[in-house]
Design a protein around this motif. Structure first.
Motif, mmCIF file in Angstrom:
data_model
loop_
_atom_site.group_PDB
_atom_site.id
_atom_site.type_symbol
_atom_site.label_atom_id
_atom_site.label_comp_id
_atom_site.label_asym_id
_atom_site.label_seq_id
_atom_site.Cartn_x
_atom_site.Cartn_y
_atom_site.Cartn_z
ATOM 1 N N THR A 43 -1.059 15.887 -3.574
ATOM 2 C CA THR A 43 -1.239 15.444 -5.114
ATOM 3 C C THR A 43 0.060 15.019 -5.601
ATOM 4 O OG1 THR A 43 -3.337 16.660 -5.688
ATOM 5 C CG2 THR A 43 -1.957 15.737 -7.525
ATOM 6 N N SER A 44 1.045 15.959 -5.623
ATOM 7 C CA SER A 44 2.549 15.664 -6.028
ATOM 8 C C SER A 44 3.130 14.658 -5.649
ATOM 9 C CB SER A 44 3.451 16.904 -6.080
ATOM 10 O OG SER A 44 2.901 18.059 -6.582
ATOM 11 N N LYS A 45 2.858 14.423 -4.233
ATOM 12 C CA LYS A 45 3.595 13.053 -3.194
ATOM 13 C C LYS A 45 2.731 11.784 -3.589
ATOM 14 C CE LYS A 45 5.069 15.752 0.772
ATOM 15 N NZ LYS A 45 4.141 15.919 2.079
ATOM 16 N N ARG A 46 1.552 12.008 -3.930
ATOM 17 C CA ARG A 46 0.604 10.809 -4.208
ATOM 18 C C ARG A 46 1.139 10.199 -5.496
ATOM 19 N NH1 ARG A 46 -4.429 9.920 -1.679
ATOM 20 N NH2 ARG A 46 -4.109 11.973 -0.753
ATOM 21 N N GLN A 47 1.058 11.075 -6.451
ATOM 22 C CA GLN A 47 1.413 10.766 -7.815
ATOM 23 C C GLN A 47 2.726 10.172 -8.037
ATOM 24 O OE1 GLN A 47 0.547 14.011 -10.488
ATOM 25 N NE2 GLN A 47 -1.647 13.761 -10.105
ATOM 26 N N ASN A 48 3.735 10.712 -7.366
ATOM 27 C CA ASN A 48 5.258 10.522 -7.441
ATOM 28 C C ASN A 48 5.488 9.098 -6.751
ATOM 29 O OD1 ASN A 48 5.900 12.556 -8.992
ATOM 30 N ND2 ASN A 48 6.517 13.966 -7.114
ATOM 31 N N GLU A 49 4.919 8.828 -5.765
ATOM 32 C CA GLU A 49 5.072 7.764 -4.935
ATOM 33 C C GLU A 49 4.222 6.512 -5.640
ATOM 34 O OE1 GLU A 49 2.876 7.700 -1.162
ATOM 35 O OE2 GLU A 49 4.078 6.066 -0.520
ATOM 36 N N ALA A 50 3.163 6.910 -6.076
ATOM 37 C CA ALA A 50 2.580 5.625 -6.935
ATOM 38 C C ALA A 50 3.081 5.276 -8.223
ATOM 39 C CB ALA A 50 1.161 6.185 -7.518
ATOM 40 N N ARG A 51 3.881 6.201 -9.045
ATOM 41 C CA ARG A 51 4.780 6.054 -10.047
ATOM 42 C C ARG A 51 5.658 5.073 -9.551
ATOM 43 N NH1 ARG A 51 4.369 11.732 -11.124
ATOM 44 N NH2 ARG A 51 3.356 12.002 -13.055
ATOM 45 N N GLU A 52 6.449 5.385 -8.534
ATOM 46 C CA GLU A 52 7.735 4.490 -8.101
ATOM 47 C C GLU A 52 6.994 2.994 -7.762
ATOM 48 O OE1 GLU A 52 10.829 5.214 -8.206
ATOM 49 O OE2 GLU A 52 9.938 7.013 -9.163
ATOM 50 N N LEU A 53 5.944 3.020 -7.260
ATOM 51 C CA LEU A 53 5.321 1.746 -6.725
ATOM 52 C C LEU A 53 4.947 0.804 -7.900
ATOM 53 C CD1 LEU A 53 4.499 -0.035 -4.377
ATOM 54 C CD2 LEU A 53 2.293 1.169 -4.243
ATOM 55 N N LEU A 63 0.760 -1.108 0.032
ATOM 56 C CA LEU A 63 -0.085 0.071 0.016
ATOM 57 C C LEU A 63 0.803 1.101 -0.099
ATOM 58 C CD1 LEU A 63 -2.755 1.288 0.358
ATOM 59 C CD2 LEU A 63 -2.508 1.176 2.784
ATOM 60 N N ALA A 64 0.779 2.252 -0.977
ATOM 61 C CA ALA A 64 1.462 3.405 -1.089
ATOM 62 C C ALA A 64 1.176 4.052 0.451
ATOM 63 C CB ALA A 64 0.675 4.349 -2.104
ATOM 64 N N LYS A 65 2.097 4.881 0.816
ATOM 65 C CA LYS A 65 2.089 5.609 2.212
ATOM 66 C C LYS A 65 1.195 6.754 1.678
ATOM 67 C CE LYS A 65 5.466 8.100 4.335
ATOM 68 N NZ LYS A 65 6.905 8.607 4.066
ATOM 69 N N HIS A 66 1.038 7.675 0.911
ATOM 70 C CA HIS A 66 0.322 8.631 0.636
ATOM 71 C C HIS A 66 -0.951 8.245 -0.200
ATOM 72 C CE1 HIS A 66 3.891 10.625 1.543
ATOM 73 N NE2 HIS A 66 2.967 11.493 2.197
ATOM 74 N N ALA A 67 -1.978 7.241 0.538
ATOM 75 C CA ALA A 67 -2.992 6.919 0.085
ATOM 76 C C ALA A 67 -4.389 7.240 0.779
ATOM 77 C CB ALA A 67 -3.111 5.405 -0.218
#
Ligand code: SF4
Length: 298
Positions: A207-217, A7-11
């Motif tokens: 939004t930036s954090k959520r999108q960047n983290e999801a990209r990496e995941l 699970l992504a941290k920023h979800a």
């Protein structure tokens, strides 16, 4: 091979949504007798809207008229914000207005108004029918008619291009939940049309954090699951971004996973993220069901 679900941290809830939900419930708890309404859905989640309704907090789509002897009560402005003229209209009707516009949305409104006041032609990168964009645009339009919403490079029509060429200066702001790649594309197109261009990247930090983290995941997952309303701009953008990286499914709740049981059982590493308006209990039930489906041999 060992199967995994990450699970992504920023979800889930961002700070703007969390504040809106908690404050609205607190207002009702402190004012049990007073009528409390929210103009528009507080968040894009029917369970939360039903929970608010059970607490006696009404969701309204236009502000009801208060009659002279009635207590109008409180009208809550959600995190998307609202045009100042509408806020004034609600207050004039006799409501106590509680403005829960997210601080990051307020900053975009402020920047767009400053640009319009300074005589710049204003471009808002976002979806014209989204309430956040409608409010930013309406507020900037109090100072200038030269305010345009563009969601895509194709929307820079010949007519708009000639207005941009003639403008002394062009100022750009963005809907808080935009994809950075889209903002960059539009800015590149505008650069070719104007000599003076002021760009404010107003995509919010959440939004930036959520999108960047999801990209990496997504880079390390063979399946990404995006949880959240299909009406939610930030959730839909997440799914769009991730589809370009790995196999992605966008679901609103765990029941929808039934249609993807085969895909889930074949996936070795599954990444999960969720939009800013997705409650934690919805994420938890999706995680539970994914675990069962992933370990079930179909
Ligand atoms: S997505 Fe960003 S701008 Fe919108 S409510 Fe959440 S924190 Fe605020």
């Amino acid at each position: 091979m060992k199967k995994s679900i990450t699970l992504a941290k920023h979800a889930g809830f961002c700070y703007g949504v969390k504040r809106a939900v908690e404050t609205t419930k607190k207002i009702k708890a402190e004012n049990p007798i007073r009528p409390i309404c929210v103009l528009g859905e507080l968040i894009h989640n029917s369970d939360v809207i039903n929970e608010l309704s059970d607490l006696g907090i009404k969701t309204v789509y236009d502000v009801p008229t208060c009659f002279s002897n009635d207590e109008c009560g409180v009208c809550v402005i959600r995190s998307h914000g609202l045009a100042q003229s509408e806020i004034d209209r609600i207050a004039e009707k006799g409501y106590e207005v509680v403005d829960l516009t997210c601080i990051d949305v307020k900053k975009v409104q402020q920047k767009a108004m400053e640009l319009a006041k300074d005589g710049s032609l204003v471009i808002i990168v976002g979806k014209s029918e989204h309430p956040e964009v409608m409010a930013i645009s309406a507020n900037a339009r109090m100072f200038s008619d030269d305010v345009y919403v563009v969601s895509d490079v194709d929307e820079i029509t010949d007519e708009l291009s000639s207005k941009i060429r003639m403008a002394k200066c062009v100022g750009v702001v963005s809907q808080t939940t935009q994809q950075i790649e889209n903002l960059q594309k539009i800015v590149a197109a505008l650069t070719a049309l104007t000599k003076e261009l002021k760009v404010y990247n107003t995509i919010c930090a959440s939004t930036s954090k959520r999108q960047n983290e999801a990209r990496e995941l997504a880079k390390n997952s063979d399946l990404m699951v995006v949880v959240g309303s299909k009406k939610s701009a930030n959730t839909t953008h997440l799914a769009e971004i991730l589809k370009n990286i790995t196999q992605t499914i966008h679901i609103e709740n765990e029941q929808e996973l039934d249609s993807y049981a085969k895909i889930v059982s074949k996936a070795v590493s599954i990444g999960v993220t969720a939009g800013a308006s997705t409650p934690q209990n919805v994420i938890d039930s999706v995680l539970k069901k994914l675990e069962i489906q992933q370990n079930h041999n179909l």
